[in-house]
Design a protein around this motif. Structure first.
Motif, PDB file in Angstrom:
ATOM      1  N   ALA A 177       0.856  -1.190   0.000  1.00  0.00           N
ATOM      2  CA  ALA A 177       0.000   0.000   0.000  1.00  0.00           C
ATOM      3  C   ALA A 177       0.891   1.239   0.000  1.00  0.00           C
ATOM      4  O   ALA A 177       1.860   1.317   0.760  1.00  0.00           O
ATOM      5  N   LEU A 178       0.569   2.208  -0.849  1.00  0.00           N
ATOM      6  CA  LEU A 178       1.376   3.425  -0.983  1.00  0.00           C
ATOM      7  C   LEU A 178       0.558   4.635  -0.556  1.00  0.00           C
ATOM      8  O   LEU A 178      -0.596   4.781  -0.950  1.00  0.00           O
ATOM      9  N   LEU A 179       1.172   5.492   0.230  1.00  0.00           N
ATOM     10  CA  LEU A 179       0.536   6.742   0.611  1.00  0.00           C
ATOM     11  C   LEU A 179       1.598   7.781   0.891  1.00  0.00           C
ATOM     12  O   LEU A 179       2.797   7.502   0.860  1.00  0.00           O
ATOM     13  N   THR A 180       1.153   9.005   1.139  1.00  0.00           N
ATOM     14  CA  THR A 180       2.082  10.100   1.358  1.00  0.00           C
ATOM     15  C   THR A 180       1.586  10.971   2.510  1.00  0.00           C
ATOM     16  O   THR A 180       0.531  10.712   3.097  1.00  0.00           O
ATOM     17  N   THR A 181       2.371  11.971   2.838  1.00  0.00           N
ATOM     18  CA  THR A 181       2.029  12.916   3.895  1.00  0.00           C
ATOM     19  C   THR A 181       1.117  14.011   3.329  1.00  0.00           C
ATOM     20  O   THR A 181       0.982  14.145   2.113  1.00  0.00           O
ATOM     21  N   PRO A 182       0.505  14.802   4.195  1.00  0.00           N
ATOM     22  CA  PRO A 182      -0.392  15.852   3.685  1.00  0.00           C
ATOM     23  C   PRO A 182       0.255  16.797   2.683  1.00  0.00           C
ATOM     24  O   PRO A 182      -0.406  17.270   1.757  1.00  0.00           O
ATOM     25  N   ASP A 183       1.573  17.052   2.818  1.00  0.00           N
ATOM     26  CA  ASP A 183       2.252  17.955   1.881  1.00  0.00           C
ATOM     27  C   ASP A 183       2.987  17.221   0.765  1.00  0.00           C
ATOM     28  O   ASP A 183       3.670  17.836  -0.055  1.00  0.00           O
ATOM     29  N   GLY A 184       2.880  15.889   0.718  1.00  0.00           N
ATOM     30  CA  GLY A 184       3.525  15.115  -0.333  1.00  0.00           C
ATOM     31  C   GLY A 184       5.024  14.971  -0.176  1.00  0.00           C
ATOM     32  O   GLY A 184       5.715  14.609  -1.131  1.00  0.00           O
ATOM     33  N   LEU A 209       7.174   9.267   0.761  1.00  0.00           N
ATOM     34  CA  LEU A 209       6.542   8.095   0.162  1.00  0.00           C
ATOM     35  C   LEU A 209       6.567   6.983   1.200  1.00  0.00           C
ATOM     36  O   LEU A 209       7.638   6.602   1.687  1.00  0.00           O
ATOM     37  N   ILE A 210       5.394   6.470   1.552  1.00  0.00           N
ATOM     38  CA  ILE A 210       5.240   5.450   2.581  1.00  0.00           C
ATOM     39  C   ILE A 210       4.770   4.167   1.913  1.00  0.00           C
ATOM     40  O   ILE A 210       3.739   4.156   1.238  1.00  0.00           O
ATOM     41  N   ARG A 211       5.551   3.100   2.080  1.00  0.00           N
ATOM     42  CA  ARG A 211       5.225   1.793   1.512  1.00  0.00           C
ATOM     43  C   ARG A 211       4.858   0.878   2.673  1.00  0.00           C
ATOM     44  O   ARG A 211       5.731   0.514   3.461  1.00  0.00           O
ATOM     45  N   ILE A 212       3.608   0.473   2.775  1.00  0.00           N
ATOM     46  CA  ILE A 212       3.159  -0.377   3.880  1.00  0.00           C
ATOM     47  C   ILE A 212       3.236  -1.834   3.437  1.00  0.00           C
ATOM     48  O   ILE A 212       2.533  -2.262   2.525  1.00  0.00           O
ATOM     49  N   ILE A 213       4.120  -2.584   4.094  1.00  0.00           N
ATOM     50  CA  ILE A 213       4.329  -3.990   3.761  1.00  0.00           C
ATOM     51  C   ILE A 213       3.369  -4.882   4.547  1.00  0.00           C
ATOM     52  O   ILE A 213       2.852  -5.879   4.038  1.00  0.00           O
ATOM     53  N   ALA A 214       3.132  -4.548   5.796  1.00  0.00           N
ATOM     54  CA  ALA A 214       2.232  -5.341   6.649  1.00  0.00           C
ATOM     55  C   ALA A 214       1.581  -4.417   7.663  1.00  0.00           C
ATOM     56  O   ALA A 214       2.118  -3.367   8.010  1.00  0.00           O
ATOM     57  N   ALA A 264      -3.112   4.372   9.576  1.00  0.00           N
ATOM     58  CA  ALA A 264      -4.169   5.346   9.276  1.00  0.00           C
ATOM     59  C   ALA A 264      -5.239   4.746   8.366  1.00  0.00           C
ATOM     60  O   ALA A 264      -5.761   5.409   7.463  1.00  0.00           O
ATOM     61  N   GLY A 265      -5.563   3.471   8.598  1.00  0.00           N
ATOM     62  CA  GLY A 265      -6.613   2.818   7.836  1.00  0.00           C
ATOM     63  C   GLY A 265      -6.173   2.222   6.517  1.00  0.00           C
ATOM     64  O   GLY A 265      -6.987   1.629   5.800  1.00  0.00           O
ATOM     65  N   HIS A 266      -4.900   2.320   6.163  1.00  0.00           N
ATOM     66  CA  HIS A 266      -4.378   1.756   4.923  1.00  0.00           C
ATOM     67  C   HIS A 266      -3.602   0.482   5.251  1.00  0.00           C
ATOM     68  O   HIS A 266      -2.630   0.520   6.004  1.00  0.00           O
ATOM     69  N   ALA A 267      -4.038  -0.641   4.680  1.00  0.00           N
ATOM     70  CA  ALA A 267      -3.497  -1.949   5.064  1.00  0.00           C
ATOM     71  C   ALA A 267      -2.488  -2.454   4.046  1.00  0.00           C
ATOM     72  O   ALA A 267      -2.686  -2.344   2.831  1.00  0.00           O
ATOM     73  N   GLY A 268      -1.388  -3.047   4.554  1.00  0.00           N
ATOM     74  CA  GLY A 268      -0.404  -3.699   3.715  1.00  0.00           C
ATOM     75  C   GLY A 268      -0.783  -5.145   3.451  1.00  0.00           C
ATOM     76  O   GLY A 268      -1.680  -5.703   4.099  1.00  0.00           O
ATOM     77  N   PRO A 269      -0.110  -5.820   2.511  1.00  0.00           N
ATOM     78  CA  PRO A 269      -0.498  -7.166   2.094  1.00  0.00           C
ATOM     79  C   PRO A 269      -0.045  -8.290   3.012  1.00  0.00           C
ATOM     80  O   PRO A 269      -0.552  -9.406   2.924  1.00  0.00           O
ATOM     81  N   PRO A 305      -0.307  -8.982  15.620  1.00  0.00           N
ATOM     82  CA  PRO A 305      -0.522  -7.712  14.915  1.00  0.00           C
ATOM     83  C   PRO A 305       0.742  -6.859  14.907  1.00  0.00           C
ATOM     84  O   PRO A 305       1.294  -6.532  15.958  1.00  0.00           O
ATOM     85  N   ILE A 306       1.222  -6.508  13.701  1.00  0.00           N
ATOM     86  CA  ILE A 306       2.409  -5.670  13.554  1.00  0.00           C
ATOM     87  C   ILE A 306       2.214  -4.726  12.370  1.00  0.00           C
ATOM     88  O   ILE A 306       1.369  -4.959  11.495  1.00  0.00           O
ATOM     89  N   ASN A 307       3.021  -3.676  12.337  1.00  0.00           N
ATOM     90  CA  ASN A 307       3.129  -2.780  11.183  1.00  0.00           C
ATOM     91  C   ASN A 307       4.569  -2.796  10.682  1.00  0.00           C
ATOM     92  O   ASN A 307       5.501  -2.730  11.488  1.00  0.00           O
ATOM     93  N   LEU A 308       4.733  -2.849   9.359  1.00  0.00           N
ATOM     94  CA  LEU A 308       6.048  -2.711   8.727  1.00  0.00           C
ATOM     95  C   LEU A 308       5.907  -1.731   7.572  1.00  0.00           C
ATOM     96  O   LEU A 308       5.023  -1.887   6.723  1.00  0.00           O
ATOM     97  N   ALA A 309       6.785  -0.725   7.531  1.00  0.00           N
ATOM     98  CA  ALA A 309       6.721   0.258   6.456  1.00  0.00           C
ATOM     99  C   ALA A 309       8.114   0.741   6.095  1.00  0.00           C
ATOM    100  O   ALA A 309       8.966   0.939   6.965  1.00  0.00           O
ATOM    101  N   HIS A 310       8.331   0.943   4.811  1.00  0.00           N
ATOM    102  CA  HIS A 310       9.554   1.562   4.282  1.00  0.00           C
ATOM    103  C   HIS A 310       9.173   2.969   3.849  1.00  0.00           C
ATOM    104  O   HIS A 310       8.287   3.157   3.010  1.00  0.00           O
ATOM    105  N   VAL A 311       9.845   3.967   4.412  1.00  0.00           N
ATOM    106  CA  VAL A 311       9.481   5.366   4.192  1.00  0.00           C
ATOM    107  C   VAL A 311      10.676   6.125   3.621  1.00  0.00           C
ATOM    108  O   VAL A 311      11.793   6.000   4.124  1.00  0.00           O
ATOM    109  N   THR A 312      10.427   6.906   2.581  1.00  0.00           N
ATOM    110  CA  THR A 312      11.439   7.811   2.025  1.00  0.00           C
ATOM    111  C   THR A 312      10.934   9.241   2.178  1.00  0.00           C
ATOM    112  O   THR A 312       9.858   9.576   1.675  1.00  0.00           O
ATOM    113  N   LEU A 313      11.712  10.063   2.897  1.00  0.00           N
ATOM    114  CA  LEU A 313      11.376  11.468   3.084  1.00  0.00           C
ATOM    115  C   LEU A 313      12.323  12.337   2.263  1.00  0.00           C
ATOM    116  O   LEU A 313      13.526  12.078   2.209  1.00  0.00           O
ATOM    117  N   GLN A 314      11.774  13.367   1.656  1.00  0.00           N
ATOM    118  CA  GLN A 314      12.581  14.335   0.937  1.00  0.00           C
ATOM    119  C   GLN A 314      13.235  15.298   1.923  1.00  0.00           C
ATOM    120  O   GLN A 314      12.753  15.474   3.048  1.00  0.00           O
TER     121      GLN A 314
END
Length: 316
Positions: free
Chosen positions: A170-177, A180-185, A189-194, A200-209
């Protein structure tokens, strides 16, 4: 990093803007720097969880950053055959290719942005290695391997796999763009990874400018860990400096804040603690010393499987 990206982050769903009055930002509890070493047949790793008590990591056990290394022809390395029991291995490839083969006859290949999720359960033998063409040509290699504990009730389940392709995240971004947030598991904020998990865990790879801020909603009952893959920035509202190879563990609250000085790549983890006794040695993670001894005996007697006579072909 060629892990999955998009041409225009502004077309992605966005995180909600958090209310600064009602949001409880988590403080940075501990900041550690991963020591460097070698794994398997000699590939370089950073031991991301070194020096952090297991009670702060629960339900996680171990995290290696593999590379980043640009191999010359003939240099790429993998692991020999080895056993696992009692936990899950999550291998996330950022650059390069890794092949896998196991004692149950399975096999597969993961490359840029793919994840292989292996539930070792009652026990399995496996091997991870670069494909022959990559050994011949050399090339960039960079990834992560995370060990996720299994609760007592699931430690002896049958082994299984999830092959998660990068495009499934699942891909999403911050309010100002600015990120880039990649949700793996898990769910952010209601967006589910595969990824499908026992705990229950969360895993995400995030790239900030550069200059971007991430205010990430986080389940209050989960712990929160942020590992820096590359770049420089700050963690927490008190702006603790973070850079390559550093792990920030956070205290309680319902949101995580990080900011980028340069382009900043982060692996963000958290989950509901299992809060069971842990007996961990080598490739086995059990609840008691007796269970560890049984795991070693079962391995020595061939009960965790046998090495296949021939290398299997790998497919997608």
């Amino acid at each position: 990093m060629p892990a999955i990206t998009v041409d225009d982050v502004l077309v992605l769903p966005r995180l909600p803007k958090l209310d600064p009055v009602t949001t409880e930002y988590r403080p940075v509890r501990r900041l550690t720097t991963a020591p460097q070493g070698y794994e398997g047949e000699g590939f370089p790793v950073r031991r991301a969880f070194a020096g952090v008590p297991l009670s702060e990591l629960d339900p996680f056990i171990h995290l290696d950053q593999m590379g980043e290394v640009d191999y010359a022809p003939g240099e790429p390395k993998g692991t020999p055959w080895h056993p696992h029991r009692g936990f899950e291995t999550v291998t996330y490839m950022i650059d390069g290719i890794m092949d896998h083969q196991d004692s149950l006859g399975g096999g597969g290949s993961i490359s840029n942005s793919d994840t292989q999720w292996m539930t070792a359960g009652s026990g399995i033998l496996h091997i991870e290695a670069p494909p022959e063409h990559l050994v011949t040509s050399g090339g960039l290699f960079h990834g992560l391997q995370l060990w996720v504990n299994l609760p007592r009730a699931a430690k002896m389940i049958d082994p299984k796999y999830q092959d998660i392709r990068g495009k499934a995240a699942a891909l999403l971004t911050t309010p100002d763009g600015g990120a880039l947030i990649r949700i793996i598991a898990g769910s952010v904020a209601g967006h589910a990874g595969p990824g499908s998990t026992f705990t229950p865990i969360n895993l995400a790879h995030v790239t900030l400018q550069p200059g971007a801020r991430l205010d990430l909603p986080w389940q209050p009952e989960y712990n929160a860990l942020v590992y820096t893959l590359s770049g420089e920035g700050w963690a927490g509202t008190d702006m603790r400096p973070i850079t390559l190879g550093q792990l920030a563990t956070f205290g309680t609250g319902d949101a995580i804040r990080v900011e980028a000085k340069t382009e900043l790549d982060l692996f963000i983890m958290g989950g509901r603690p299992i809060r069971e006794p842990i007996a961990h040695y080598g490739p086995f993670v059990m609840n008691t010393k007796a269970e560890l001894q049984q795991a070693f005996e079962d391995f020595q007697k061939g009960r965790l499987g046998t090495i296949p006579a021939a290398r299997l072909p790998h497919t997608d």
